[in-house]
Design a protein around this motif. Structure first.
Motif, PDB file in Angstrom:
ATOM      1  N   GLN A   1       0.804  -1.219   0.000  1.00 17.62           N
ATOM      2  CA  GLN A   1       0.000   0.000   0.000  1.00 17.62           C
ATOM      3  C   GLN A   1       0.843   1.279   0.000  1.00 17.62           C
ATOM      4  N   PHE A   2       2.133   1.166   0.410  1.00 26.56           N
ATOM      5  CA  PHE A   2       2.944   2.355   0.643  1.00 26.56           C
ATOM      6  C   PHE A   2       3.995   2.571  -0.439  1.00 26.56           C
ATOM      7  N   THR A   3       4.315   3.828  -0.673  1.00 26.14           N
ATOM      8  CA  THR A   3       5.437   4.208  -1.539  1.00 26.14           C
ATOM      9  C   THR A   3       6.140   5.402  -0.908  1.00 26.14           C
ATOM     10  N   GLY A   4       7.340   5.696  -1.382  1.00 27.63           N
ATOM     11  CA  GLY A   4       8.044   6.897  -0.961  1.00 27.63           C
ATOM     12  C   GLY A   4       8.265   6.992   0.537  1.00 27.63           C
ATOM     13  N   GLU A   5       7.999   8.180   1.080  1.00 24.21           N
ATOM     14  CA  GLU A   5       8.257   8.432   2.498  1.00 24.21           C
ATOM     15  C   GLU A   5       7.394   7.563   3.410  1.00 24.21           C
ATOM     16  N   LYS A   6       6.164   7.283   3.002  1.00 26.40           N
ATOM     17  CA  LYS A   6       5.306   6.434   3.825  1.00 26.40           C
ATOM     18  C   LYS A   6       5.881   5.028   3.953  1.00 26.40           C
ATOM     19  N   GLN A   7       6.468   4.550   2.866  1.00 23.37           N
ATOM     20  CA  GLN A   7       7.089   3.235   2.904  1.00 23.37           C
ATOM     21  C   GLN A   7       8.271   3.232   3.869  1.00 23.37           C
ATOM     22  N   LEU A   8       9.117   4.249   3.780  1.00 18.82           N
ATOM     23  CA  LEU A   8      10.276   4.346   4.673  1.00 18.82           C
ATOM     24  C   LEU A   8       9.849   4.512   6.120  1.00 18.82           C
ATOM     25  N   ASP A   9       8.803   5.294   6.353  1.00 17.92           N
ATOM     26  CA  ASP A   9       8.289   5.475   7.713  1.00 17.92           C
ATOM     27  C   ASP A   9       7.811   4.144   8.296  1.00 17.92           C
TER      28      ASP A   9
ATOM     29  N   ASP B   1      20.428  -0.488  15.990  1.00 17.14           N
ATOM     30  CA  ASP B   1      20.843   0.760  15.352  1.00 17.14           C
ATOM     31  C   ASP B   1      20.139   0.863  14.011  1.00 17.14           C
ATOM     32  N   LEU B   2      19.828   2.083  13.625  1.00 13.64           N
ATOM     33  CA  LEU B   2      19.092   2.320  12.382  1.00 13.64           C
ATOM     34  C   LEU B   2      19.557   3.644  11.808  1.00 13.64           C
ATOM     35  N   TRP B   3      19.917   3.650  10.520  1.00 20.60           N
ATOM     36  CA  TRP B   3      20.360   4.894   9.902  1.00 20.60           C
ATOM     37  C   TRP B   3      20.078   4.859   8.406  1.00 20.60           C
ATOM     38  N   THR B   4      20.175   6.023   7.792  1.00 22.39           N
ATOM     39  CA  THR B   4      19.988   6.134   6.345  1.00 22.39           C
ATOM     40  C   THR B   4      21.253   6.692   5.705  1.00 22.39           C
ATOM     41  N   LEU B   5      21.470   6.291   4.472  1.00 19.70           N
ATOM     42  CA  LEU B   5      22.555   6.814   3.651  1.00 19.70           C
ATOM     43  C   LEU B   5      21.930   7.460   2.430  1.00 19.70           C
ATOM     44  N   GLU B   6      22.373   8.660   2.091  1.00 20.91           N
ATOM     45  CA  GLU B   6      21.841   9.370   0.934  1.00 20.91           C
ATOM     46  C   GLU B   6      22.960  10.118   0.230  1.00 20.91           C
ATOM     47  N   ASP B   7      22.995   9.981  -1.096  1.00 20.49           N
ATOM     48  CA  ASP B   7      23.992  10.710  -1.873  1.00 20.49           C
ATOM     49  C   ASP B   7      23.691  10.544  -3.359  1.00 20.49           C
ATOM     50  N   ASP B   8      23.702  11.631  -4.087  1.00 20.67           N
ATOM     51  CA  ASP B   8      23.578  11.617  -5.550  1.00 20.67           C
ATOM     52  C   ASP B   8      22.357  10.818  -6.018  1.00 20.67           C
ATOM     53  N   GLY B   9      21.227  11.029  -5.338  1.00 26.05           N
ATOM     54  CA  GLY B   9      20.001  10.362  -5.732  1.00 26.05           C
ATOM     55  C   GLY B   9      19.862   8.940  -5.245  1.00 26.05           C
ATOM     56  N   GLN B  10      20.877   8.417  -4.562  1.00 24.79           N
ATOM     57  CA  GLN B  10      20.827   7.062  -4.027  1.00 24.79           C
ATOM     58  C   GLN B  10      20.467   7.106  -2.541  1.00 24.79           C
ATOM     59  N   GLN B  11      19.794   6.065  -2.082  1.00 28.22           N
ATOM     60  CA  GLN B  11      19.315   6.036  -0.706  1.00 28.22           C
ATOM     61  C   GLN B  11      19.303   4.605  -0.185  1.00 28.22           C
ATOM     62  N   VAL B  12      19.647   4.453   1.088  1.00 25.28           N
ATOM     63  CA  VAL B  12      19.610   3.145   1.740  1.00 25.28           C
ATOM     64  C   VAL B  12      19.131   3.328   3.174  1.00 25.28           C
ATOM     65  N   LEU B  13      18.176   2.512   3.576  1.00 31.57           N
ATOM     66  CA  LEU B  13      17.782   2.406   4.975  1.00 31.57           C
ATOM     67  C   LEU B  13      18.487   1.182   5.535  1.00 31.57           C
ATOM     68  N   VAL B  14      19.233   1.377   6.623  1.00 30.29           N
ATOM     69  CA  VAL B  14      20.062   0.313   7.191  1.00 30.29           C
ATOM     70  C   VAL B  14      19.607   0.009   8.616  1.00 30.29           C
ATOM     71  N   ALA B  15      19.400  -1.261   8.928  1.00 24.69           N
ATOM     72  CA  ALA B  15      19.042  -1.685  10.279  1.00 24.69           C
ATOM     73  C   ALA B  15      20.027  -2.761  10.725  1.00 24.69           C
ATOM     74  N   GLU B  16      20.523  -2.628  11.949  1.00 21.46           N
ATOM     75  CA  GLU B  16      21.561  -3.545  12.423  1.00 21.46           C
ATOM     76  C   GLU B  16      21.114  -4.317  13.661  1.00 21.46           C
ATOM     77  N   PHE B  17      21.447  -5.607  13.657  1.00 19.45           N
ATOM     78  CA  PHE B  17      21.112  -6.513  14.750  1.00 19.45           C
ATOM     79  C   PHE B  17      22.403  -7.228  15.154  1.00 19.45           C
ATOM     80  N   PRO B  18      23.069  -6.747  16.204  1.00 18.52           N
ATOM     81  CA  PRO B  18      24.365  -7.319  16.592  1.00 18.52           C
ATOM     82  C   PRO B  18      24.261  -8.793  16.966  1.00 18.52           C
TER      83      PRO B  18
END
Length: 245
Positions: free
Chosen positions: A46-54, A68-85
């Motif tokens: 049902q979701f796209t864009g910011e709603k999907q990321l939210d 831990d949770l962070w995003t990477l953004e550069d030159d039109g590229q994007q990654v949502l990163v989630a870490e589980f030690p």
């Protein structure tokens, strides 16, 4: 060769120690997904864009317990990163599991895997890092994984492999394509299907190594999901990730 020895030691220790065996754990995974509703998949469709990321951010932090949770953004590229030690605290190695943000079924499957790890209380030695990346925006084919790869290289982190999920493409069903060194791939091809047999018939085949076209520079284990059997596929991916970790 060290990785080959490590796999052998893990299998032998599981048999020697009267703890939870791989067979028992996979039976637990099978039971967990039996009849489970595909809530994540329904929502992400049902979701796209910011709603999907939210939505992804909320589930990863509040429901799945990402440390831990962070995003990477550069030159039109994007990654949502989630870490589980994992259990290894000194010089931890990283196991990646990734999916494109324009493939909600693949993204939902990652959430299913992480939920199974939490609810069944599956322990893992390596740190598991989930990547939800932007698709290629032009003909260069560069996607968000190239940004994630750059970040990992700059941090000098040790990545064991990347499990790449997709519900699109032309790979045969129930087949893992291993872009891995032939020596290590041979062991996986011989060992893994037997453990996964209670979940169905799965095949592992040798892919291209090294895969020069893939943005993430590490061994890649590619799998094409069958959306019409979503929860069985989620169980298979959880079992595969467990066996590798």
């Amino acid at each position: 060769m060290k990785r080959l020895l490590l796999l052998s030691l893990v299998v032998l220790s599981a048999v020697a120690c009267k703890t939870i065996t791989p067979e028992t754990r996979i039976a637990q995974i099978d039971q967990f997904f039996n009849g489970k509703e595909a809530v994540y998949n329904a929502k992400l469709q049902q979701f796209t864009g910011e709603k999907q990321l939210d939505y992804l951010t909320l589930q990863l932090m509040q429901e799945l317990g990402a440390k831990d949770l962070w995003t990477l953004e550069d030159d039109g590229q994007q990654v949502l990163v989630a870490e589980f030690p994992g259990k290894e605290k000194k010089n931890p190695q990283i196991s990646l599991i990734s999916a494109s943000l324009d493939d909600p079924t693949a993204c939902a499957t990652i959430l299913e895997v992480l939920e199974a790890y939490k609810k069944i209380k599956i322990q893992h030695k390596n740190t598991i890092r989930a990547l939800f990346y932007s698709p290629a925006a032009d003909s260069t084919g560069r996607n968000g994984l190239s940004l994630a790869n750059r970040d990992i290289r700059e941090s000098a982190e040790m990545v064991q492999f990347d499990i790449e999920l997709s519900s699109r493409g032309e790979q045969p069903k129930h087949t893992f394509v291993l872009d891995e060194s032939p020596v290590f791939a041979k062991t996986l091809i011989e060992v893994i299907p037997g453990y996964m047999a209670p979940l169905g018939s799965f095949k592992l085949v040798q892919g291209t190594y090294p895969n020069a076209t893939w943005p993430m520079k590490c061994p890649i284990y590619r799998y094409q999901l069958a959306p019409d059997d979503f929860q069985k596929e989620a169980a298979a991916m959880t079992a595969f990730t467990f066996l590798l970790n």
